[in-house]
Scaffold this active site. Structure first.
Site, PDB file in Angstrom:
ATOM      1  N   PRO A  10       0.827  -0.997  -0.002  1.00 37.68           N
ATOM      2  CA  PRO A  10      -0.140  -0.027   0.142  1.00 37.68           C
ATOM      3  C   PRO A  10       0.868   1.360   0.176  1.00 37.68           C
ATOM      4  CG  PRO A  10      -0.361  -1.159   2.149  1.00 37.68           C
ATOM      5  CD  PRO A  10       0.550  -2.103   1.167  1.00 37.68           C
ATOM      6  N   ASN A  11       0.252   2.154  -0.743  1.00 40.91           N
ATOM      7  CA  ASN A  11       0.895   3.561  -0.822  1.00 40.91           C
ATOM      8  C   ASN A  11       2.099   3.721  -1.793  1.00 40.91           C
ATOM      9  OD1 ASN A  11      -1.182   4.890   0.689  1.00 40.91           O
ATOM     10  ND2 ASN A  11      -0.203   3.806   2.491  1.00 40.91           N
ATOM     11  N   ARG A  18       5.414  12.094  -3.315  1.00 45.43           N
ATOM     12  CA  ARG A  18       5.403  12.498  -1.911  1.00 45.43           C
ATOM     13  C   ARG A  18       6.467  12.198  -1.008  1.00 45.43           C
ATOM     14  NH1 ARG A  18       1.294  14.396  -4.073  1.00 45.43           N
ATOM     15  NH2 ARG A  18      -0.873  14.396  -3.398  1.00 45.43           N
ATOM     16  N   TYR A  23      11.469   8.875   0.700  1.00 45.15           N
ATOM     17  CA  TYR A  23      11.332   7.620  -0.155  1.00 45.15           C
ATOM     18  C   TYR A  23      11.993   7.933  -1.539  1.00 45.15           C
ATOM     19  CZ  TYR A  23       7.779   5.839   3.402  1.00 45.15           C
ATOM     20  OH  TYR A  23       7.126   5.420   4.284  1.00 45.15           O
ATOM     21  N   ASN A  74       8.117  -5.535  -0.994  1.00 49.78           N
ATOM     22  CA  ASN A  74       8.224  -4.527  -0.196  1.00 49.78           C
ATOM     23  C   ASN A  74       6.697  -4.342   0.238  1.00 49.78           C
ATOM     24  OD1 ASN A  74       7.835  -2.326   1.444  1.00 49.78           O
ATOM     25  ND2 ASN A  74       9.015  -0.963  -0.007  1.00 49.78           N
ATOM     26  N   ALA A  77       2.953  -0.807   4.510  1.00 51.48           N
ATOM     27  CA  ALA A  77       2.649  -0.954   6.086  1.00 51.48           C
ATOM     28  C   ALA A  77       2.165  -2.547   6.627  1.00 51.48           C
ATOM     29  CB  ALA A  77       1.656   0.115   6.464  1.00 51.48           C
ATOM     30  N   GLU A  98      12.892  -9.315   1.228  1.00 47.34           N
ATOM     31  CA  GLU A  98      12.183  -8.400   1.673  1.00 47.34           C
ATOM     32  C   GLU A  98      13.055  -6.946   1.454  1.00 47.34           C
ATOM     33  OE1 GLU A  98      11.041  -8.978   5.624  1.00 47.34           O
ATOM     34  OE2 GLU A  98      10.137  -6.913   5.916  1.00 47.34           O
ATOM     35  N   HIS A 100      12.728  -2.627   2.082  1.00 39.41           N
ATOM     36  CA  HIS A 100      12.199  -1.395   2.700  1.00 39.41           C
ATOM     37  C   HIS A 100      13.239  -0.417   2.368  1.00 39.41           C
ATOM     38  CE1 HIS A 100       9.524  -3.566   5.091  1.00 39.41           C
ATOM     39  NE2 HIS A 100      10.277  -4.194   5.335  1.00 39.41           N
ATOM     40  N   ARG A 107      13.188   4.371  12.583  1.00 44.06           N
ATOM     41  CA  ARG A 107      11.894   5.131  12.525  1.00 44.06           C
ATOM     42  C   ARG A 107      11.132   4.460  14.118  1.00 44.06           C
ATOM     43  NH1 ARG A 107       9.069   4.824   6.596  1.00 44.06           N
ATOM     44  NH2 ARG A 107       8.115   6.677   7.755  1.00 44.06           N
TER      45      ARG A 107
HETATM   46  O1  CA2 Z   1      10.353   1.930   3.834  1.00 43.98           O
HETATM   47  C1  CA2 Z   1       9.734   1.282   3.064  1.00 43.98           C
HETATM   48  O2  CA2 Z   1       9.947   0.888   2.167  1.00 43.98           O
HETATM   49  C2  CA2 Z   1       8.268   1.023   3.872  1.00 43.98           C
HETATM   50  O3  CA2 Z   1       7.960  -0.212   3.676  1.00 43.98           O
HETATM   51  C3  CA2 Z   1       7.462   1.850   3.444  1.00 43.98           C
HETATM   52  C4  CA2 Z   1       5.803   1.863   3.980  1.00 43.98           C
HETATM   53  C5  CA2 Z   1       5.890   1.933   5.322  1.00 43.98           C
HETATM   54  O4  CA2 Z   1       4.644   1.902   6.045  1.00 43.98           O
HETATM   55  C6  CA2 Z   1       6.989   0.962   5.893  1.00 43.98           C
HETATM   56  O5  CA2 Z   1       6.744   1.013   7.477  1.00 43.98           O
HETATM   57  C7  CA2 Z   1       8.147   1.070   5.404  1.00 43.98           C
HETATM   58  C8  CA2 Z   1       5.109   3.107   3.373  1.00 43.98           C
HETATM   59  C9  CA2 Z   1       4.831   3.255   1.894  1.00 43.98           C
HETATM   60  C10 CA2 Z   1       4.432   4.539   1.611  1.00 43.98           C
HETATM   61  O6  CA2 Z   1       5.025   4.886   0.418  1.00 43.98           O
HETATM   62  C11 CA2 Z   1       4.884   6.377   0.117  1.00 43.98           C
HETATM   63  C12 CA2 Z   1       5.610   6.416  -0.993  1.00 43.98           C
HETATM   64  C13 CA2 Z   1       5.792   7.909  -1.420  1.00 43.98           C
HETATM   65  C14 CA2 Z   1       4.845   9.028  -0.687  1.00 43.98           C
HETATM   66  C15 CA2 Z   1       4.172   8.500   0.256  1.00 43.98           C
HETATM   67  C16 CA2 Z   1       4.148   7.132   0.657  1.00 43.98           C
END
Ligand code: CA2
Length: 144
Positions: A10-11, A18, A23, A74, A77, A98, A100, A107
């Site tokens: 997700p996301n 963003r 990221y 990946n 969340a 995996e 991240h 974090r």
């Molecule tokens: O660091 C990572 O790759 C995470 O898997 C990213 C997840 C987060 O919940 C994990 O704890 C760590 C969140 C992905 C959100 O991705 C976005 C990318 C750009 C802008 C906003 C969100």
């Protein structure tokens, strides 16, 4: 040609749009293209799926059984919440890496635990989107 499955949770469709301070500036399309090119150079095909829905990720893992050589995931969340994705990966016979983008251990405490790490052969965190390419290289090595 053997196939690697690249899954993003997700996301991650928002990559490059963003929070670039966390990221980075590359988009998900950039990441998928880089992984596809690297996989091809190592003799693998690459299928990619991003989904904001847990069940779609689970179904993709089920569909990979007996067909895909290895999974790079990946889980976003869902990393920290999804026993269901862990169970699906446990039913997959090949190697799992995996990834991240951020260093989840640097974090918030709720990001420090990963259900998926109980299954993954390797975990890459905090290397930015380069982590995806490192994971493709590792999968190719494990599958050699
Ligand atoms: O660091 C990572 O790759 C995470 O898997 C990213 C997840 C987060 O919940 C994990 O704890 C760590 C969140 C992905 C959100 O991705 C976005 C990318 C750009 C802008 C906003 C969100």
């Amino acid at each position: 040609m053997r196939t690697i499955l690249l899954l993003n949770g997700p996301n991650l469709n928002l990559l490059g749009q963003r929070q670039p301070e966390i990221y980075g500036r590359e988009t998900l399309a950039d990441v998928e293209a880089a992984c596809r090119a690297l996989a091809a150079s190592l003799g693998f095909g690459l299928e990619a799926l991003q989904s904001n829905r847990e069940y779609e990720l689970i179904e993709a893992i089920h569909a990979a059984r007996g067909r895909v050589a290895g999974i790079l995931i990946n889980p976003g969340a869902f990393t920290h919440t999804s026993v269901a994705i862990l169970d699906a990966l446990n039913a997959f016979e090949g190697p799992v890496i995996e990834v991240h983008i951020s260093n989840i251990h640097k974090r918030e405490p709720f990001r420090h635990h990963s259900y998926v790490s109980l299954r993954a052969e390797g975990v890459i965190a905090g290397c930015g989107v380069q982590g995806y390419e490192l994971a493709v290289q590792r999968l190719a090595r494990l599958l050699a």
